[in-house]
Design a protein around this motif. Structure first.
Motif, mmCIF file in Angstrom:
data_model
loop_
_atom_site.group_PDB
_atom_site.id
_atom_site.type_symbol
_atom_site.label_atom_id
_atom_site.label_comp_id
_atom_site.label_asym_id
_atom_site.label_seq_id
_atom_site.Cartn_x
_atom_site.Cartn_y
_atom_site.Cartn_z
ATOM 1 N N GLY A 211 17.987 -34.195 13.071
ATOM 2 C CA GLY A 211 18.341 -32.876 13.569
ATOM 3 C C GLY A 211 17.190 -31.893 13.431
ATOM 4 N N PRO A 212 17.443 -30.624 13.741
ATOM 5 C CA PRO A 212 16.367 -29.632 13.696
ATOM 6 C C PRO A 212 15.944 -29.338 12.258
ATOM 7 N N PRO A 213 14.677 -28.951 12.049
ATOM 8 C CA PRO A 213 14.232 -28.612 10.701
ATOM 9 C C PRO A 213 14.941 -27.356 10.204
ATOM 10 N N PRO A 214 15.108 -27.225 8.907
ATOM 11 C CA PRO A 214 15.786 -26.034 8.383
ATOM 12 C C PRO A 214 14.926 -24.788 8.540
ATOM 13 N N ASP A 215 15.584 -23.659 8.574
ATOM 14 C CA ASP A 215 14.906 -22.370 8.579
ATOM 15 C C ASP A 215 14.806 -21.925 7.126
ATOM 16 N N VAL A 216 13.694 -22.233 6.476
ATOM 17 C CA VAL A 216 13.534 -21.934 5.056
ATOM 18 C C VAL A 216 12.266 -21.119 4.843
ATOM 19 N N GLN A 217 12.395 -20.018 4.144
ATOM 20 C CA GLN A 217 11.285 -19.107 3.903
ATOM 21 C C GLN A 217 11.382 -18.555 2.486
ATOM 22 N N MET A 218 10.328 -17.895 2.075
ATOM 23 C CA MET A 218 10.369 -17.164 0.813
ATOM 24 C C MET A 218 10.795 -15.732 1.100
ATOM 25 N N LEU A 219 11.708 -15.219 0.307
ATOM 26 C CA LEU A 219 12.187 -13.848 0.496
ATOM 27 C C LEU A 219 11.086 -12.865 0.129
ATOM 28 N N ARG A 220 10.724 -12.017 1.074
ATOM 29 C CA ARG A 220 9.716 -10.992 0.819
ATOM 30 C C ARG A 220 10.416 -9.748 0.274
ATOM 31 N N THR A 221 9.881 -9.214 -0.794
ATOM 32 C CA THR A 221 10.483 -8.054 -1.442
ATOM 33 C C THR A 221 9.458 -6.929 -1.526
ATOM 34 N N SER A 222 9.974 -5.700 -1.610
ATOM 35 C CA SER A 222 9.062 -4.555 -1.727
ATOM 36 C C SER A 222 8.377 -4.544 -3.080
ATOM 37 N N GLU A 223 9.025 -5.112 -4.080
ATOM 38 C CA GLU A 223 8.462 -5.152 -5.424
ATOM 39 C C GLU A 223 7.922 -6.543 -5.709
ATOM 40 N N ALA A 224 6.725 -6.605 -6.287
ATOM 41 C CA ALA A 224 6.134 -7.907 -6.605
ATOM 42 C C ALA A 224 6.865 -8.544 -7.784
ATOM 43 N N PRO A 225 6.890 -9.873 -7.848
ATOM 44 C CA PRO A 225 7.529 -10.535 -8.982
ATOM 45 C C PRO A 225 6.793 -10.210 -10.281
ATOM 46 N N PRO A 226 7.486 -10.266 -11.407
ATOM 47 C CA PRO A 226 6.826 -10.014 -12.689
ATOM 48 C C PRO A 226 5.927 -11.174 -13.082
ATOM 49 N N TRP A 227 5.155 -10.957 -14.139
ATOM 50 C CA TRP A 227 4.238 -12.004 -14.586
ATOM 51 C C TRP A 227 4.964 -13.146 -15.278
ATOM 52 N N ALA A 228 6.089 -12.873 -15.893
ATOM 53 C CA ALA A 228 6.820 -13.924 -16.605
ATOM 54 C C ALA A 228 8.310 -13.645 -16.474
ATOM 55 N N GLY A 229 9.119 -14.595 -16.907
ATOM 56 C CA GLY A 229 10.563 -14.437 -16.865
ATOM 57 C C GLY A 229 11.204 -15.341 -15.844
ATOM 58 N N GLY A 230 12.541 -15.452 -15.901
ATOM 59 C CA GLY A 230 13.238 -16.360 -14.997
ATOM 60 C C GLY A 230 14.455 -15.769 -14.328
ATOM 61 N N GLY A 231 14.686 -14.453 -14.483
ATOM 62 C CA GLY A 231 15.920 -13.881 -13.966
ATOM 63 C C GLY A 231 15.854 -13.319 -12.571
ATOM 64 N N ALA A 232 14.651 -13.004 -12.066
ATOM 65 C CA ALA A 232 14.460 -12.445 -10.719
ATOM 66 C C ALA A 232 15.250 -11.159 -10.494
ATOM 67 N N ASN A 254 19.070 -22.560 -11.405
ATOM 68 C CA ASN A 254 18.806 -23.839 -12.056
ATOM 69 C C ASN A 254 19.539 -23.999 -13.381
ATOM 70 N N THR A 255 19.987 -22.899 -14.003
ATOM 71 C CA THR A 255 20.727 -22.994 -15.258
ATOM 72 C C THR A 255 21.937 -22.063 -15.205
ATOM 73 N N ARG A 256 22.926 -22.378 -16.027
ATOM 74 C CA ARG A 256 24.137 -21.567 -16.086
ATOM 75 C C ARG A 256 23.842 -20.193 -16.687
ATOM 76 N N ALA A 257 22.970 -20.160 -17.692
ATOM 77 C CA ALA A 257 22.635 -18.884 -18.324
ATOM 78 C C ALA A 257 22.004 -17.935 -17.309
ATOM 79 N N GLN A 258 21.069 -18.436 -16.499
ATOM 80 C CA GLN A 258 20.429 -17.600 -15.484
ATOM 81 C C GLN A 258 21.447 -17.130 -14.447
ATOM 82 N N ALA A 259 22.401 -17.999 -14.115
ATOM 83 C CA ALA A 259 23.434 -17.604 -13.155
ATOM 84 C C ALA A 259 24.267 -16.454 -13.705
ATOM 85 N N GLU A 260 24.627 -16.516 -14.985
ATOM 86 C CA GLU A 260 25.419 -15.449 -15.595
ATOM 87 C C GLU A 260 24.647 -14.124 -15.602
#
Length: 816
Positions: A211-232, A254-260
């Motif tokens: 079938g057709p390839p997926p439409d997958v991209q990285m979400l562009r945000t007005s604020e740059a990601p931080p240097w460390a951390g996993g919560g986004a 990827n983890t339940r804690a991050q989801a919460e």
């Protein structure tokens, strides 16, 4: 070509459907002993697997069970039951379909054994239990087909090994049994085919139109990601905007804690009061089912979730998938992407949200891998012997068996094809006596040989064996519920160690709501609602994925580019500055940086060996540094690097990486490490040496730990060659410490080391210091300290003009 019965043709026409070519081919090849179908999400895999069954049963002349369907998820089995019931009902086919999982009532289970349905939908654990009963030959009499859905997910764990051993038993009972495997994401189809087929029979592979390839991209945000951390947390506004633009969005973590954490932050920012749910394995089953039902009805705009919704369930009108944090594994990402636009020849849509600066690179690499169709995976190795020990006990529950016959049966399962007779006999002896050091104890004298056949010494022990069947190792958890005077509503589970750290009044997140710890009653954590905005967070075990070897290699190949137009400017500038100040890691070489910082000598090893591998590398290297008089003080590891700080600089790193010295260090470290006891407890529980469930009650985690630690110490002292110790070491090397990734790294670099001695922290190393700085300081003080430390680090490394927020570390303490 085999044609469909008239009522099937009419039914397809009434839906406006035509039979896909791969569905017709599955029907044509229904007599093949084994067949693997790889078809895209929404391509009708399930109907493909069941068409031969439905056409066989349309005549109404089959008594008993015809087809067994195996799913890795209980929810998926229930979903398939709903989907199958529709054509069966609308075509008025004389077919009875039932599911059987851990949630099925005992009354229904007994009835199913006495009067099996035509199609039984179940899980590997329930199938293993069914094969343990004396009446298994009668229940499975006439079984024609086994359909294994999402086979790639089972092939990656011990659940798959358990399943294949159970299928080997069924094949003995039903020699003409046909096997069908279904999957959408397989990186090595030939390996899955070997895993599924009855050794040495071949298993043809049928590839559907992708079938057709997926439409997958990285979400562009007005604020740059931080240097460390996993919560986004920085991306919350952009994610909410995407939710508003789509019907239903799945937001994977990827983890339940991050989801919460993410769900809590998302809800606080949800000014439009959009209906948003949360779903993961630690939540109460009633709450999960309520969320699932709302998804099917299309009542939710977004669901924050984990791997609990990874697999092929059709959840209503999902038209967008968002992956928070780097996916770590391309195959997993493809599986998650497939939840959106669950229709054939409709491209799935997904957005990736990097949680920190380095994950920007990893997310772009993952997107490119998806579009190139390159999946990843690690070789699994031979079938685990703790699972084999459990299978021997299961076989004994069903009645007397001949060892030669069972050995032949076991080695027909692909993963056990290379099992030697001495290895099998060692497992059999362990099941019979417990092994040399334990054979004096009646508790482990479980099998006896009479007239050439092995059987249970005490038939009553079958109950205890059946109660402990399974390979999923639950974390030591306690139930959480509202206080009885607040309704007593069950909420889910938290880890026992986390619960032990709670004192009255402590607050934490569970199921998206903030609760206050009131006390422990009858091994249940009682809570009440609380209105605070900054809770602690339940320490869910979850799965902490490591970046795959293939994805790590793709990231390193990106570093060889002259420029990075595919990356956001802030990340491209960061990498360019790293190249100017030091250099970027190169494929086939190991970059090591040494520089002073904070009055200590700092050394960074960019091994790209995954988090477990880099953690183990840190342990081994600090041991080597101690032996060489370099006085290390500590280390921190990520998926791509290990940072070690100490009193003396590293001037020649080559001796630290001597393979034989690292192996010796690993042996010494493993011998006295607490992780070995945890690994022993897991394998000993699977093998039947330790019981978690008894007729009286389930042992608490502390009780199980106490008894397993005594056993481990006893065997280590008096029987160091015991089978369970050998299995423990093998399991630790394979999964817990991921030493194979270190060996792969050493082979890959083959002594080629780039050692850069710098005057200050390099740009690529700077975020590692924020990993170190995750100190449990409360509230605004923590934020100020992190901001100050980040500014200082970025200034020292020349990144001051590129500085985003300091870290995405949550402001509450994590797990105590």
């Amino acid at each position: 070509m085999q044609s469909l019965p008239p009522q099937f043709t009419r039914w397809f026409a009434s839906k406006g459907w035509t039979v896909h070519s791969h569905q017709q081919e599955m029907l044509n090849r229904s007599d093949a002993p084994a067949l693997l179908l790889i078809a895209p999400t929404g391509g009708g895999k399930t109907l493909s697997g069941f068409l031969p069954t439905l056409t066989d049963l349309a005549h109404g002349d089959h008594d008993g069970m015809h087809t067994l369907y195996i799913s890795p998820l209980k929810a998926l089995a229930a979903d398939i039951k709903r989907n199958l019931t529709t054509p069966v009902t609308e075509m008025r086919l004389p077919i009875r379909i039932e599911d059987r999982t851990g949630d099925t009532s005992q009354t229904r289970k007994r009835r199913q054994r006495a009067d099996p349905p035509h199609i039984l939908l179940t899980t590997p654990e329930s199938l293993a239990l069914l094969t343990s009963y004396e009446d298994a030959p009668r229940m499975f009499k006439g079984l024609k087909r086994v359909v294994i859905d999402e086979i790639h997910a089972l092939a990656e764990s011990k659940r798959g090994d358990q399943l294949m051993l159970a299928l080997a038993r069924l094949q003995t009972l039903c020699p003409d049994l046909k096997r069908v495997g279904l999957s959408a994401t397989v990186e090595d189809p030939a390996a899955i085919a070997r895993f599924m087929a009855r050794h040495p029979d071949p298993c043809p592979i049928l590839l559907a139109d992708p079938g057709p390839p997926p439409d997958v991209q990285m979400l562009r945000t007005s604020e740059a990601p931080p240097w460390a951390g996993g919560g986004a947390a920085y991306a919350i506004p952009a994610v909410l905007d995407q939710i508003r633009q789509h019907n239903t969005t799945l937001i994977f973590h990827n983890t339940r804690a991050q989801a919460e954490i993410f769900f809590h932050n998302l809800w606080l920012a949800n000014d439009d009061s959009l209906p948003i749910g949360i779903h993961h394995g630690s939540l109460d089953r009633t709450q999960r089912e309520r969320v699932e039902a709302a998804m099917v009805r299309g009542e939710l705009r977004a669901i924050v979730c984990t791997g609990s919704l990874d697999l092929g369930i059709d959840w209503g009108d999902v038209d967008l998938v968002i992956q928070i944090g780097a996916p770590k594994n391309v195959k997993r990402l493809v599986q998650r992407i497939g939840r959106a636009n669950h229709r054939y020849n409709a491209p799935s849509k997904a957005l990736l949200v990097p949680a920190n600066r380095f994950e920007v690179v990893e997310c772009v690499a993952a997107v490119e891998a998806v579009l190139d169709g390159e999946l990843d995976g690690e070789p699994r190795g031979p079938g685990p012997r703790d699972v084999l020990c459990q299978h021997i006990l299961i076989t004994a529950c069903a009645g007397p068996f001949d060892a030669d016959t069972l050995f032949t049966e076991v080695t027909s399962a692909g993963a056990y094809a290379s099992l030697t007779r001495p290895e099998f006999d060692a497992c059999l002896d362990f099941c019979a006596t417990g092994g040399y050091a334990l054979r004096a104890y009646d508790k482990w004298q479980r099998l006896v040989q009479r007239d050439g056949f092995w059987s249970l010494r005490d038939p009553r022990s079958s109950q205890r064996i059946r109660m402990n069947i399974g390979t999923i190792q639950d974390t030591d958890t306690l139930k959480v519920r509202m206080k009885r005077n607040r309704g007593g509503k069950p909420l889910g589970e938290i880890e026992e160690d986390f619960a032990a750290s709670l004192t009255h009044g402590d607050t934490f997140l569970i199921g998206g709501q903030i609760v206050k710890y009131e006390g422990l009653r009858e091994m249940t954590v009682e809570v009440s609602r609380d209105a605070v905005k900054k809770p602690r967070i339940a320490s869910f075990m979850g799965a902490k994925f490591a970046t795959s070897t293939q994805l790590s290699a793709r990231v390193q190949r990106m570093f060889t580019q002259d420029s990075w137009p595919e990356l956001p400017d802030h990340t491209a500038e960061w990498l360019a500055l790293q190249r100017e100040v030091s250099q970027l890691p190169q494929p086939g070489r190991l970059l090591i940086e040494s520089f002073p910082h904070d009055g200590h000598a700092q050394t960074v090893f960019y091994g790209f060996a995954g988090r477990n591998g880099q953690q183990t590398l840190g342990l081994l290297l600090t041991k080597r540094m101690e032996d060489l008089g370099l006085h290390p003080l500590g280390f921190v590891a990520t998926d791509y690097a290990t940072l070690i700080w100490g009193l003396d600089p590293v001037t020649d790193p080559a001796p630290l990486l001597d393979p034989m010295a690292l192996q010796d260090g690993l042996d010494t470290w493993l011998a006295g490490n607490a992780m070995m006891k945890r690994t022993f407890r897991a394998s000993a529980t699977i093998a039947g040496l330790i019981e978690r469930n008894t007729p009286q009650a389930r042992k608490s985690g502390r009780q199980a730990t106490f008894s397993s630690d005594i056993l481990y110490d006893t065997l280590t002292k008096y029987d160091p060659d015991h089978l369970m110790l050998d299995i423990t070491r093998q399991e630790a090397l394979r999964g817990l410490v991921d030493f194979a990734r270190i060996q792969e790294m050493l082979e890959r670099i083959d002594g080629r080391i780039d050692h850069r001695v710098l005057r200050k922290v390099s740009p690529l190393a700077a975020p590692l210091f924020l990993e170190v700085g995750r100190v449990p300081v409360k509230g605004a003080a923590e934020e100020r300290l992190l901001a100050k430390e980040a500014a200082r680090l970025m200034e020292a490394s020349g990144l001051a003009n590129l500085t985003p927020p300091p870290s995405d570390t949550p402001r509450w303490r994590v797990g105590g």
